[in-house]
Design an enzyme around this catalytic site. Structure first.
Site, mmCIF file in Angstrom:
data_model
loop_
_atom_site.group_PDB
_atom_site.id
_atom_site.type_symbol
_atom_site.label_atom_id
_atom_site.label_comp_id
_atom_site.label_asym_id
_atom_site.label_seq_id
_atom_site.Cartn_x
_atom_site.Cartn_y
_atom_site.Cartn_z
ATOM 1 C CB CYS A 52 -0.907 -0.008 1.229
ATOM 2 S SG CYS A 52 -1.729 1.561 1.501
ATOM 3 C CB CYS A 55 0.873 1.178 4.759
ATOM 4 S SG CYS A 55 -0.668 0.275 5.007
ATOM 5 C CG HIS A 117 -4.188 -1.286 4.377
ATOM 6 N ND1 HIS A 117 -3.803 -0.410 3.386
ATOM 7 C CD2 HIS A 117 -4.844 -2.300 3.754
ATOM 8 C CE1 HIS A 117 -4.195 -0.880 2.213
ATOM 9 N NE2 HIS A 117 -4.840 -2.018 2.406
ATOM 10 C CG ASN A 157 -13.593 10.177 -4.249
ATOM 11 O OD1 ASN A 157 -14.684 10.712 -4.206
ATOM 12 N ND2 ASN A 157 -12.618 10.589 -5.036
ATOM 13 C CB SER A 165 -6.733 4.735 -6.315
ATOM 14 O OG SER A 165 -6.231 5.577 -5.286
ATOM 15 C CG HIS A 168 -4.243 3.340 4.093
ATOM 16 N ND1 HIS A 168 -3.282 2.535 4.643
ATOM 17 C CD2 HIS A 168 -4.372 4.396 4.925
ATOM 18 C CE1 HIS A 168 -2.841 3.085 5.759
ATOM 19 N NE2 HIS A 168 -3.484 4.217 5.945
ATOM 20 C CG HIS A 170 -6.971 7.857 0.991
ATOM 21 N ND1 HIS A 170 -7.368 6.580 0.732
ATOM 22 C CD2 HIS A 170 -7.065 8.525 -0.201
ATOM 23 C CE1 HIS A 170 -7.672 6.455 -0.553
ATOM 24 N NE2 HIS A 170 -7.506 7.618 -1.146
ATOM 25 C CD GLN A 172 -7.672 12.834 -3.803
ATOM 26 O OE1 GLN A 172 -7.105 13.714 -4.456
ATOM 27 N NE2 GLN A 172 -8.225 11.782 -4.382
HETATM 28 P P1 H2U Z 1 -8.180 8.388 -4.387
HETATM 29 O O1 H2U Z 1 -8.006 6.986 -3.952
HETATM 30 O O2 H2U Z 1 -9.342 9.062 -3.720
HETATM 31 O O3 H2U Z 1 -8.191 8.493 -5.871
HETATM 32 O O4 H2U Z 1 -6.909 9.211 -3.872
HETATM 33 C C1 H2U Z 1 -5.608 8.767 -3.972
HETATM 34 C C2 H2U Z 1 -4.750 9.925 -4.382
HETATM 35 O O5 H2U Z 1 -3.432 9.614 -4.001
HETATM 36 C C3 H2U Z 1 -4.750 10.177 -5.879
HETATM 37 O O6 H2U Z 1 -5.174 11.494 -6.128
HETATM 38 C C4 H2U Z 1 -2.528 10.101 -4.975
HETATM 39 C C5 H2U Z 1 -3.293 9.993 -6.278
HETATM 40 O O7 H2U Z 1 -2.861 10.981 -7.173
HETATM 41 N N1 H2U Z 1 -1.317 9.327 -4.899
HETATM 42 C C6 H2U Z 1 -0.134 9.941 -4.506
HETATM 43 O O8 H2U Z 1 -0.113 11.143 -4.289
HETATM 44 N N2 H2U Z 1 0.988 9.195 -4.359
HETATM 45 C C7 H2U Z 1 1.062 7.852 -4.610
HETATM 46 O O9 H2U Z 1 2.079 7.255 -4.409
HETATM 47 C C8 H2U Z 1 -0.111 7.161 -5.157
HETATM 48 C C9 H2U Z 1 -1.390 7.920 -5.201
HETATM 49 ZN ZN ZN Z 2 -2.352 1.031 3.692
#
Ligand code: H2U
Ligand code: ZN
Length: 353
Positions: A52, A55, A117, A157, A165, A168, A170, A172
């Site tokens: 992940c 993490c 996680h 989201n 995506s 974990h 989180h 934004q």
């Molecule tokens: P979402 O799962 O809500 O899409 O948010 C994950 C965000 O994390 C996504 O905008 C960022 C992606 O650009 N990200 C990073 O900044 N660094 C990473 O190593 C992977 C994902």
């Molecule tokens: Zn994680």
């Protein structure tokens, strides 16, 4: 006509925050379904996932390494949609606004809610969620103080179905130079209401809902969560601060704890609806950070979950919704009654019968 009769038939409802109408078709859920089924997402079982990118201690896709954080953690999005340094520019190629563009400066951050996680807001303690609320408020204040930032959007989201995506826990933060369309509509409506009635739109609305109770889902001393009269998504929730506060920064510690408590109540009920980690997009709407006074603004959050009838049947916003107007199939009152009657104890904590 009495509401009871009107609400039983197809009708329109007005959203005073956006000044848009929605179509309500109470009997439409009875139609048969042979369309797409989503796969219900299971909860991750690992407290730490070496794969992940959120993490503690792990390497991110951008190459940076996360610290060994023990509570919350925030970093600049490695794939940011907005960047602080852009050359200011405006172009009207046709001279008539047909090919109009502008530069847009901003900043994007990722907020990890917990080092664990396998948790979600619903599975965290109120104290742990309160740490997230504090971080949101501190980030809001710090980002708002940047001279090129006029609006800060905090959101989460959840679930693959919403494009999240990574399981974990989180969220934004995207912040930018211009006021985006959704908060702009709400700002104009709140301003117009205040001018016309000499009162706050959401203070007045909350008072009505407190008297009616038919759309109220959960409440504490500082916040109320309800299915708004004009809800579009089947189990949409509007979370309203009881105090007329413009943003998270203005909440005192008791209010912040109240917010943490209501967030846990909402997300727990959501998970209990279909006994799955419930997908949604949620976010706070707060006063713009443009150095103007915004007495009209009332802090609130929207929860937009996509599910309709089960963990695998979602509401599609297609066809009529894309081309004409949003439409919903169950009344907001029916959805509120379902959510209100769900257990406040998370299904994973219930003893097997
Ligand atoms: P979402 O799962 O809500 O899409 O948010 C994950 C965000 O994390 C996504 O905008 C960022 C992606 O650009 N990200 C990073 O900044 N660094 C990473 O190593 C992977 C994902
Ligand atoms: Zn994680």
């Amino acid at each position: 006509m009495k509401p009871k009769t009107l609400y039983a038939e197809p009708h329109r409802r007005f959203n005073p925050l956006t000044r848009e109408w929605i179509l309500v078709s109470p009997h439409r859920t009875q139609r048969p379904w042979s369309g797409q089924l989503e796969t219900a997402q299971a909860s991750p079982s690992l407290a730490y996932d070496p794969e992940c990118y959120l993490c503690p201690g792990n390497q991110r896709a951008g190459g940076a390494r996360n610290p060994d954080y023990g509570s919350t953690f925030v970093f600049i999005n490695d794939f940011a949609a907005l960047k602080p340094e852009v050359q200011p520019a405006r172009l009207d190629e046709s001279g008539r606004g047909l090919l109009l563009s502008e530069s847009e400066a901003g900043i994007c951050k990722v907020v990890c809610f917990s080092p664990r996680h396998d948790l979600t807001l619903a599975r965290m303690t109120v104290a742990e969620i309160a740490a997230v609320v504090d971080l949101w408020a501190n980030e809001f204040a710090a980002i708002a103080s940047l001279p090129y930032i006029n609006y800060v959007q905090i959101f989460e989201n959840r679930g693959e179905i919403m494009g999240c995506s990574n399981p974990h826990p989180h969220g934004q933060i995207w912040a930018n130079q211009t006021l985006p369309d959704e908060p702009r509509k709400e700002q104009e409506s709140q301003q117009a209401y205040a001018r016309q009635h000499g009162a706050c739109l959401l203070c007045d609305y909350l008072q009505l809902e407190t008297q009616a109770t038919s759309r109220m889902v959960a409440e504490n001393a500082h916040f109320a969560a309800l299915v708004p009269f004009w809800a579009v998504w089947p189990f949409e929730i509007l979370l309203i601060s009881k105090a007329h506060a413009p943003n998270l920064v203005s909440l005192d510690p008791a209010m912040r704890e109240g917010l943490a408590d209501i967030l846990k109540q909402i997300t727990t009920r959501y998970d209990n609806l279909f006994d799955v980690p419930f997908p949604y997009s949620m976010g706070f709407h707060q006063a713009p950070t443009d150095d103007e006074a915004h007495p009209e603004w009332h802090l609130h959050a929207h929860f937009y979950p996509p599910l309709l009838r089960s963990a695998t049947i979602r509401k599609f916003m297609v066809g009529y919704e894309m081309l004409a107007s949003p439409q919903r199939d169950v009344t907001p009152e029916a959805a509120a009654a379902i959510l209100k009657n769900l257990s406040a104890t998370h299904y994973a904590d219930r003893k097997p019968r």
